[in-house]
Scaffold this active site. Structure first.
Site, PDB file in Angstrom:
ATOM      1  N   GLU A   7       0.805  -1.224   0.000  1.00 57.23           N
ATOM      2  CA  GLU A   7       0.000   0.000   0.000  1.00 57.23           C
ATOM      3  C   GLU A   7       0.839   1.277   0.000  1.00 57.23           C
ATOM      4  OE1 GLU A   7      -2.995  -2.586   2.354  1.00 57.23           O
ATOM      5  OE2 GLU A   7      -0.858  -2.557   2.036  1.00 57.23           O
ATOM      6  N   ASP A  80      -2.102  -5.257   3.067  1.00 61.03           N
ATOM      7  CA  ASP A  80      -2.318  -5.540   4.491  1.00 61.03           C
ATOM      8  C   ASP A  80      -3.126  -6.815   4.724  1.00 61.03           C
ATOM      9  OD1 ASP A  80      -0.884  -3.353   5.276  1.00 61.03           O
ATOM     10  OD2 ASP A  80      -2.612  -2.063   5.633  1.00 61.03           O
ATOM     11  N   ASP A  82      -5.822  -7.791   6.165  1.00 62.31           N
ATOM     12  CA  ASP A  82      -7.204  -7.684   6.629  1.00 62.31           C
ATOM     13  C   ASP A  82      -8.125  -7.612   5.409  1.00 62.31           C
ATOM     14  OD1 ASP A  82      -6.758  -5.148   5.660  1.00 62.31           O
ATOM     15  OD2 ASP A  82      -7.165  -4.099   7.531  1.00 62.31           O
ATOM     16  N   GLU A  84      -9.714  -5.102   4.057  1.00 64.03           N
ATOM     17  CA  GLU A  84      -9.407  -3.995   3.156  1.00 64.03           C
ATOM     18  C   GLU A  84      -8.160  -4.301   2.329  1.00 64.03           C
ATOM     19  OE1 GLU A  84     -11.259  -1.111   2.687  1.00 64.03           O
ATOM     20  OE2 GLU A  84     -12.688  -2.254   3.887  1.00 64.03           O
ATOM     21  N   TYR A 303       0.808  -5.864  13.096  1.00 64.47           N
ATOM     22  CA  TYR A 303      -0.312  -5.188  12.429  1.00 64.47           C
ATOM     23  C   TYR A 303      -1.357  -4.746  13.442  1.00 64.47           C
ATOM     24  CZ  TYR A 303      -3.644  -4.080   8.780  1.00 64.47           C
ATOM     25  OH  TYR A 303      -4.507  -3.414   7.952  1.00 64.47           O
ATOM     26  N   ARG A 305      -4.631  -3.698  13.110  1.00 67.69           N
ATOM     27  CA  ARG A 305      -6.078  -3.903  12.964  1.00 67.69           C
ATOM     28  C   ARG A 305      -6.367  -5.383  13.207  1.00 67.69           C
ATOM     29  NH1 ARG A 305      -5.055   0.012   8.941  1.00 67.69           N
ATOM     30  NH2 ARG A 305      -6.133   1.966   9.403  1.00 67.69           N
ATOM     31  N   HIS A 350      -5.892 -12.312  13.741  1.00 63.97           N
ATOM     32  CA  HIS A 350      -4.437 -12.310  13.702  1.00 63.97           C
ATOM     33  C   HIS A 350      -3.890 -12.205  15.118  1.00 63.97           C
ATOM     34  CE1 HIS A 350      -4.923 -11.833   9.455  1.00 63.97           C
ATOM     35  NE2 HIS A 350      -5.461 -10.635   9.568  1.00 63.97           N
TER      36      HIS A 350
END
Length: 919
Positions: A7, A80, A82, A84, A303, A305, A350
Site C-alpha cells: 500500500e 495488508d 485484513d 481492506e 499489524y 487492525r 491475527h
C-alpha cells in the site's frame, strides 16, 4: 524479476531492501478503485452488480504497475492482512486484467503481520491465492453502506431540510450518544446521606468505617434520604460504644489483561494518553511501517487492525526472558500465559498488537521517535510484557464493627486491601473511565475480634445522585464492541465522521450530542426504527462475518436487507415535511422546551406572547419558530440555551506582549486574536489564528490559543537541503512545508508536536506522489455524476477552497458540508442555487440561464406571461444538447431536481409558501 505490490511508499522502500535486486516493490497508495458517488453504482436489479471506477489519483500509479508487470515473471500482492488489504489486492489484479498487462505471469498473495526482515521472508515462502470470501465480505459491506447512504440520505434531505446524511453503522453509534443525552435530561437527582466514622484502635491507629446497618436492617447507599434521618443516626453514633465484631481477611489474585487488540488499544490510548482513536491508529500505522534503526527501516509493532489476543510462541519466550532480566524470576509465571478470544471475522483473527522485538525497550528508542510515537510504543510494550507476568497477590480485609447505644445496635464496615506481591502491577494497571474509589490502595490496621475502638470524628455528608456520564471516545468504542456494532478497523472512522458532520462534539473528553445529530436520530427512530436498533445492526455484522467464513452468499445478505429497507423507504414517501416535524417536535419536546422559571407554558412565544413555539426546518437545519409567522418572526436554536457559548471572550494575557488573547466569532467562524487594533501601529493588524475543525471552541484555553498564535513554527532543518521545515495550519488544514512543497498532516493537534523525522517522511511522500493538481483550471476534479441540464458534475479544489462545477457554473461548498462526503444531489442543489444568482461567466452564464428556464418550462411551473416565449424556445433547445444526460435520469428525479433549479424564479412567493409548509 518479481513485482511486489504494497500500500504505502514507506513500506515499499523498506520491503525492497529486505528482498533484494530480484524484486521490484511498488505502492498502490491505498485503494485504487471505488464505487462512483452517483446513483446506479450498485444495481439491486442486476444481482447487486457494482460499477467500479479508478481513482484519478491512482491512474498513473496503476499505469506504472502495468508497465512494470510486463517485464515481470511473477506478481506478488502483499497488501495488508485484513479485509481492506485483500480488497486492494483484488482491485489491483482486476485492473491489471482489464489493461491486459497479465500474460502468463504467476499471481500470488502473501501477508505478513509485521514489517521485519524475518516476517517478510517467511511470508514470501508461504504464498496463497486471493481469498474470495474476504473479497465478497468487503463487497457486501461496501454495497450495503453505499445503498443505505444513497437511499436514506435523499429521504432525509426531502423530509428534513438541512439534514446532512445518515450511514448504516454511524447512525447506530450516534444513537448511543443521543440516547445518553436523553437519559441525562430525564434524570432526576435523588438526595441521600452518608455517615463515616473515623475510629482508632487501642494502639492509636486510625481508619474509616461506614454505617451499613441499624437494628438488624441493612442500610444501602440511598437508604438515608433526608437530613432528619441522618441527624438521628448521628446522635446515636455520638453516644455509642464501638467494638470489633469480626475481622475477615481473604487472599485474592489478580491476573493481567491480554495484549492489545485494536479496540482495547484505542480505549487505553484515550484514557491514558488522551489520544483520539483516529490519532491512535495513525501513530500505530507509523510504528507498524517502521523507523530507521542502524541503517535499516524496521517495523516496531505488529499489524494494528486485529481482534486477536494470542501472540506468537517466539514472542512469548522473548517476553519471559525480558521479564526475568528486568524484574526478576519471581515475576515470571511457571507456564506461559495463553489468551483466546472468539474472533468475529476471519480476516482479523491475527496476532494481538505487540512489539516486533520485545528486547527493544522503549527507552532505547526515545531519541528515534517523536513524543506521540514514543508514548504509544511504550504503552504497547508494557501491556505486552505485563500480559506474560505473574499474577498480583492481594489480601482483602473486611472489618465489621458494632456500635451500641441503649437498646439500639448499629453496624459499620471498613474495607481495605493489601498488595502482598505486586506481580504484573509493577509494570501496568489498566486505566478507568471513572474516578471511583474501590479501596484498592486502602490498608487497615491490625485488629482482633472484640477489641474496643474509640470514635475520633464523625462525618455526615449530603449527596445527590448524578446522571450517567456522557461517553468518552474510549467508552463509546467499548460499548460498540460489546454490542457487536462495527469492527476494529471502523471504530476510528465512525467517530471521526460523527465529529466532522457536526452530529457530536468532543468537550472535556466527553461526547455531546449536537442538535442536528439529535434531530437525525429522532427521525430515524420514528421512521426507520429497525435500522438503528442495536440488535439488528449487530446481527447484520454477524452475517457479514459469515460471508468472510464462506458460510453464506453475499448477494443473499444484500437481497434480504434491500427488500425490507426499500419497503421502509416506500412507506414514508407520501409524508409531508410538516407531518415529520410534528412527530419530531413531540419526541424532542423535553429537550427543546425546558420548563420556565415562572412555571408558564414553555411553548409560549416569548416575543408576541400569542403564538406557540414549534419545530421548523430551514436550509441550515432545524430550529424553533413561532406559529404566528410571518406576523411574528421569533426564532431560536433547538436548545434554548445553545447560544450561551456564543460571543467573544478573553482567555488571558500573552506573557510576551501582555496583550489580551481573545476567542472571537467572525463571519467565517471562530478565531483567536492577539490584542486589538489600538494596540498596533499604523496599518498593522492584530495577529489572528484560525481554529482547526478538530478542536471545539469550547475547549480553547489560553495555552492552546498561544500555541495556535505561534504557528507556523519551525520543526527543524531538512537533513539533505539544510532548509527549514515549518508546520502550520492553512486553508486546507494542518501542514508541513519545505521550500515549495506542502504536505498535509492527518490530525489538527499534530501540528504542535510533529517531529523532524515524521515531517521529512511526509515531505518525501508528497514529492513521490508528484506535483499537486490544485492549480486553478488544471484539476479535472472528482466526478460525481450528471446534472439534469448542465452535464457532468465534478468536485474540485480551487484557489478559495473546494467547490462543485457543471456547465461552467461553479458553486462553493458551504462550511457545514464536508467536501469528501458531498453527494450528487447536494452538488446539484448548490449549482442550481448558484446559477440562479448568476454563478456562471460569459457564455456559460447565458447557457445556464437558458437551460434553467428550459427546466422551468418543462416542469410546468407557473411564470409571468411575458416570460413564456423565451422559456419555450429554450425548452426546445436544451434536449438536443444534453439528451444523453437526460435519458440517464429518471423522470421522477428530473422533476425534483429541475424544481430545485426553478425555485428562485418567484423567490418571495416560494419562500413564503415554504415557511408556511414548515410550520
Amino acid at each position: 524479476m518479481n513485482l511486489v505490490i504494497v500500500e504505502s511508499p514507506a513500506k515499499a522502500k523498506t520491503i525492497n531492501k529486505y528482498l533484494g535486486s530480484s524484486f521490484e516493490v511498488l505502492a498502490s497508495f491505498g485503494h485504487v478503485r471505488d464505487l462512483p458517488a452517483k446513483n446506479g453504482s450498485v444495481d439491486p436489479e442486476a444481482n447487486f452488480q457494482m460499477i467500479w471506477e479508478v481513482d484519478p489519483k491512482a491512474a498513473s500509479r496503476l499505469n506504472d504497475i502495468a508497465k512494470a508487470l510486463k517485464e515481470a515473471d511473477k506478481l506478488i500482492l502483499a497488501t495488508d492482512p485484513d479485509r481492506e488489504g485483500e480488497a486492494i489486492s483484488w482491485h489491483v489484479l482486476e485492473v491489471m486484467k482489464q489493461k491486459r498487462a497479465l500474460k502468463d505471469q504467476k499471481v500470488e498473495r502473501v501477508v505478513f503481520n509485521a514489517i521485519t526482515k524475518q516476517a517478510v521472508s517467511e511470508a514470501m515462502k508461504n504464498p496463497r491465492q486471493i481469498d474470495g470470501a474476504l473479497v465478497d465480505a468487503y463487497m457486501a459491506r461496501r454495497a450495503l453502506d453505499y445503498l443505505v447512504g444513497f437511499t436514506l440520505s435523499p429521504v432525509l434531505w426531502r423530509k428534513l431540510p438541512g439534514a446532512r446524511s445518515a450511514g448504516r453503522v454511524q447512525s447506530v453509534a450516534l444513537r448511543l450518544v443521543c440516547d445518553r443525552e436523553q437519559e441525562i435530561e430525564r434524570f432526576v437527582a435523588q438526595e441521600y446521606w452518608s455517615l463515616v466514622a473515623t475510629l482508632a484502635t487501642p494502639r492509636g491507629d486510625t481508619f474509616e468505617a461506614r454505617l451499613t446497618g441499624a437494628d438488624g436492617k441493612k442500610i444501602q447507599r440511598l437508604d438515608i434520604g433526608s437530613g432528619a434521618e441522618a441527624e438521628d443516626f448521628k446522635q446515636a453514633l455520638q453516644a455509642a460504644q464501638f467494638a470489633v465484631a469480626s475481622v475477615e481477611a481473604k487472599p485474592a489474585r489478580r491476573n493481567p489483561q491480554a495484549p492489545f487488540t485494536t479496540s482495547t488499544l484505542q480505549q487505553e490510548a484515550s484514557r491514558k494518553l488522551g489520544f483520539a482513536p483516529a490519532h491512535t491508529m495513525r501513530i500505530a500505522q507509523r510504528l507498524y511501517e517502521g523507523i530507521d534503526i542502524g541503517g535499516e527501516t524496521t517495523g516496531l509493532i505488529t499489524y494494528m487492525r486485529t481482534d486477536g489476543v494470542q501472540i506468537d510462541p517466539s514472542a512469548i519466550a522473548q517476553a519471559r526472558k525480558v521479564i526475568g532480566e528486568d524484574y526478576g524470576n519471581a515475576y515470571v509465571p511457571d507456564a506461559p500465559r495463553q489468551y483466546q478470544a472468539k474472533a468475529k471475522n476471519a480476516q482479523e483473527a491475527h496476532e494481538a498488537i505487540r512489539p516486533t522485538d520485545l528486547s527493544r525497550r522503549p527507552a532505547s528508542l526515545r531519541s528515534r521517535l517523536d513524543q506521540d510515537q514514543y508514548r504509544l510504543y511504550e504503552l504497547i510494550w508494557i501491556r505486552t510484557i505485563a500480559s506474560q507476568m505473574e499474577s498480583a497477590e492481594l489480601e482483602r480485609t473486611t472489618v465489621d464493627i458494632e456500635a451500641k447505644v441503649g437498646a439500639r445496635n448499629l453496624e459499620l464496615r471498613a474495607t481495605g486491601q493489601v498488595v502482598k506481591f505486586d506481580g504484573f502491577l509493577a509494570v501496568y494497571q489498566e486505566g478507568r473511565d471513572d474516578d471511583g474509589d474501590d479501596d484498592e490502595s486502602r490498608r487497615l490496621p491490625a485488629m482482633s475480634e472484640g477489641e474496643a475502638l474509640q470514635r475520633r470524628e464523625l462525618a455526615v455528608t449530603q449527596h445527590f445522585t448524578e446522571p450517567p456520564p456522557r461517553f468518552s471516545e474510549a467508552s463509546l468504542v467499548k460499548r460498540m464492541e460489546e454490542l457487536g456494532i462495527g469492527r476494529p478497523s471502523t471504530y476510528a472512522s465512525i467517530l471521526q465522521v460523527l465529529k466532522d458532520r457536526g452530529y457530536v462534539r468532543l468537550e472535556k473528553k466527553r461526547l455531546h450530542g449536537e442538535d442536528k445529530g439529535r434531530v437525525v436520530i429522532a427521525f430515524l427512530e420514528n421512521f426507520f426504527a429497525r435500522y438503528v436498533e442495536y440488535d439488528f445492526t449487530a446481527a447484520l455484522e454477524e452475517d457479514l462475518d459469515r460471508i468472510s467464513n464462506n458460510e453464506i452468499s453475499w448477494q443473499q445478505v444484500l437481497r434480504d436487507f434491500w427488500t425490507d429497507f426499500t419497503g421502509a423507504v416506500e412507506e414514508i414517501k407520501d409524508l409531508r415535511v410538516s407531518q415529520v416535524l410534528d412527530v419530531l417536535d413531540q419526541m424532542l419536546g423535553p429537550h427543546i422546551y425546558t420548563p420556565r422559571e415562572d412555571g408558564g407554558d414553555p411553548r409560549q412565544c416569548p416575543s408576541c406572547g400569542e403564538g406557540r413555539l414549534n419545530l421548523k426546518a430551514g436550509k441550515f437545519g432545524a430550529f424553533v419558530g413561532c406559529s404566528n409567522y410571518p406576523e411574528c418572526r421569533y426564532t431560536r436554536p433547538l436548545a434554548a440555551d445553545s447560544g450561551a457559548e456564543g460571543g467573544d471572550r478573553v482567555l488571558g494575557k500573552d506573557p510576551d506582549t501582555d496583550l489580551d488573547v481573545a476567542l472571537k466569532s467572525g463571519r467565517f467562524g471562530p478565531y483567536i486574536q492577539l490584542g486589538e487594533a489600538k494596540d498596533y501601529q499604523d496599518s498593522e493588524k492584530p495577529k489572528r489564528a484560525g481554529i482547526p475543525k478538530s478542536i471545539s471552541p469550547a475547549d480553547i484555553d489560553l495555552d492552546l490559543a498561544l500555541k495556535l498564535l505561534s504557528l507556523p513554527r519551525e520543526v527543524g532543518l531538512h537533513p539533505e537541503t539544510g532548509q527549514p521545515i515549518k508546520a502550520g495550519i492553512g486553508r486546507f488544514g494542518p501542514y508541513v512545508q519545505h521550500e515549495k512543497t506542502y504536505a498535509s498532516l492527518e490530525a489538527g493537534d499534530e501540528v504542535f508536536t510533529i517531529g523532524l523525522n515524521r515531517a521529512v517522511t511526509l515531505i518525501a511522500e508528497k514529492i513521490a506522489k508528484g506535483p499537486s493538481k490544485r492549480k486553478f483550471g488544471s484539476d479535472p476534479g472528482k466526478p460525481l455524476g450528471d446534472h439534469p441540464t448542465l452535464g457532468a458534475v465534478a468536485l474540485k479544489s480551487g484557489r478559495y477552497g473546494a467547490y462543485v462545477t457543471a456547465g461552467g457554473v461553479n458553486a462553493t461548498i458551504p462550511n457545514d458540508k464536508t467536501p469528501d462526503t458531498i453527494t450528487l444531489e447536494e452538488a446539484i442543489a448548490l449549482i442550481n442555487e448558484r446559477a440562479a444568482k448568476g454563478g456562471a461567466k460569459g457564455g456559460a452564464k447565458k447557457k445556464a440561464a437558458a437551460k434553467s428556464k428550459a427546466a422551468d418550462g418543462a416542469d410546468g411551473a407557473e411564470k409571468p406571461a411575458k416570460k413564456a416565449p423565451a422559456k419555450k424556445a429554450a425548452a426546445k433547445k436544451a434536449p438536443a444538447k444534453k439528451a444523453a444526460a437526460k435519458t440517464a435520469t429518471t423522470s421522477k428525479a428530473r422533476t425534483a431536481k429541475t424544481a430545485a433549479a426553478a425555485k428562485p424564479a418567484k423567490k418571495a412567493a416560494v419562500k413564503k409558501t415554504a415557511s408556511k409548509a414548515s410550520g
